[in-house]
Write a protein that holds these residues in place. Structure first.
Motif, mmCIF file in Angstrom:
data_model
loop_
_atom_site.group_PDB
_atom_site.id
_atom_site.type_symbol
_atom_site.label_atom_id
_atom_site.label_comp_id
_atom_site.label_asym_id
_atom_site.label_seq_id
_atom_site.Cartn_x
_atom_site.Cartn_y
_atom_site.Cartn_z
ATOM 1 N N ALA A 40 -6.017 6.838 -1.077
ATOM 2 C CA ALA A 40 -5.511 8.204 -1.222
ATOM 3 C C ALA A 40 -4.077 8.321 -0.710
ATOM 4 O O ALA A 40 -3.276 9.104 -1.237
ATOM 5 N N LEU A 41 -3.747 7.535 0.323
ATOM 6 C CA LEU A 41 -2.387 7.550 0.853
ATOM 7 C C LEU A 41 -1.388 6.970 -0.140
ATOM 8 O O LEU A 41 -0.205 7.328 -0.130
ATOM 9 N N CYS A 42 -1.867 6.059 -0.989
ATOM 10 C CA CYS A 42 -0.984 5.403 -1.964
ATOM 11 C C CYS A 42 -0.978 6.108 -3.310
ATOM 12 O O CYS A 42 -0.170 5.757 -4.178
ATOM 13 N N ALA A 43 -1.870 7.062 -3.513
ATOM 14 C CA ALA A 43 -2.016 7.686 -4.828
ATOM 15 C C ALA A 43 -0.748 8.413 -5.259
ATOM 16 O O ALA A 43 -0.343 8.342 -6.427
ATOM 17 N N GLY A 44 -0.106 9.111 -4.335
ATOM 18 C CA GLY A 44 1.088 9.862 -4.683
ATOM 19 C C GLY A 44 2.226 8.981 -5.163
ATOM 20 O O GLY A 44 2.860 9.258 -6.192
ATOM 21 N N LYS A 45 2.484 7.895 -4.452
ATOM 22 C CA LYS A 45 3.569 7.001 -4.842
ATOM 23 C C LYS A 45 3.273 6.301 -6.165
ATOM 24 O O LYS A 45 4.157 6.133 -7.012
ATOM 25 N N LEU A 46 2.013 5.876 -6.338
ATOM 26 C CA LEU A 46 1.649 5.205 -7.588
ATOM 27 C C LEU A 46 1.747 6.147 -8.781
ATOM 28 O O LEU A 46 2.198 5.754 -9.862
ATOM 29 N N SER A 47 1.337 7.410 -8.588
ATOM 30 C CA SER A 47 1.389 8.364 -9.692
ATOM 31 C C SER A 47 2.813 8.738 -10.055
ATOM 32 O O SER A 47 3.078 9.154 -11.184
ATOM 33 N N SER A 48 3.739 8.603 -9.104
ATOM 34 C CA SER A 48 5.143 8.883 -9.399
ATOM 35 C C SER A 48 5.826 7.703 -10.084
ATOM 36 O O SER A 48 6.782 7.890 -10.837
ATOM 37 N N ARG A 49 5.319 6.510 -9.839
ATOM 38 C CA ARG A 49 5.957 5.302 -10.381
ATOM 39 C C ARG A 49 5.371 4.897 -11.729
ATOM 40 O O ARG A 49 6.094 4.393 -12.594
ATOM 41 N N TYR A 50 4.067 5.101 -11.917
ATOM 42 C CA TYR A 50 3.398 4.668 -13.147
ATOM 43 C C TYR A 50 2.800 5.870 -13.876
ATOM 44 O O TYR A 50 2.739 6.977 -13.342
ATOM 45 N N ASP A 51 2.367 5.614 -15.097
ATOM 46 C CA ASP A 51 1.765 6.668 -15.919
ATOM 47 C C ASP A 51 0.462 7.137 -15.277
ATOM 48 O O ASP A 51 -0.434 6.336 -15.010
#
Length: 211
Positions: A43-54
């Motif tokens: 959950a801590l990584c979800a924001g960064k991943l959603s901003s970088r990938y589709d």
């Protein structure tokens, strides 16, 4: 629905797994808590991943990965591999739930519709929990916990299929709009722009005039 299903599975099935595999109290406790730990981490990584990938790609991958790991958990016969499988399921749940909320809040245009969509999304949690409870009541004693784990994967296929349809359907609509060569932005510009190249030239010309 995904979070409601996955979060309730350990509480329903862990005792049956412990009896079959001969787990100690400590091992059974870790089997129940490992998924929640990986959910918090992902959950801590979800924001960064959603901003970088589709975002749609992340949701689709996490949904199908959750189904695969659930089915794999049903055929595992040793404790370390089962722990790894539950940990990976926690990662998929943490990504899917958080990215889905971000995606939904951006896709809906109306604030009122967005609030209703978030409400419906929240109501799917007790639906998933209810499915787990019903399957656990009828299947664990009669058919075993392995059949139970497979049965909990069935509802996960519904949002996975719908998400695939939404993803490819959106792409087809975009391609159709681009092939027509006429967009709302063209109309807003001057009413004389016929394609995207004209729109780009129009914007550059306006910027030069300002300078």
């Amino acid at each position: 629905m995904v979070d409601g299903i996955e979060l309730y599975i350990p509480g329903v099935v862990n005792q049956a797994i412990s009896c079959e595999l001969g787990l100690s109290y400590v091992e059974e406790g870790w089997l129940g808590v490992i998924m929640y730990i990986t959910i918090a981490i992902s959950a801590l990584c979800a924001g960064k991943l959603s901003s970088r990938y589709d975002r749609r790609l992340i949701i689709i991958i996490s949904l199908y990965a959750s189904i695969v790991f659930n089915v794999l958990s049903a055929v595992i016969h040793n404790y370390p591999t089962l722990m790894l499988s539950r940990a990976l399921i926690g990662i998929t749940v943490g990504l899917n739930v958080n990215v889905a909320i971000i995606f939904l809040s951006e896709e809906v245009s109306s604030k009122r519709v967005g609030e209703q969509a978030i409400l419906i999304l929240s109501l799917t949690f007790p639906v998933g929990a209810g499915w787990v409870a019903v399957c656990g009541y009828f299947l664990i004693e009669s058919m075993g916990w392995r059949v139970f784990l497979v049965s909990t994967s069935i509802p996960l296929a519904v949002p996975a299929i719908l998400m695939l349809h939404f993803c490819f359907g959106s792409k087809e609509k975009i391609n159709a709009t681009q092939s027509n060569g006429s967009t709302s932005r063209n109309d807003l510009a001057d009413g004389n722009l016929e394609n995207m190249d004209d729109l780009e030239e129009y914007v550059v010309e306006k910027e030069n005039k300002k300078l």
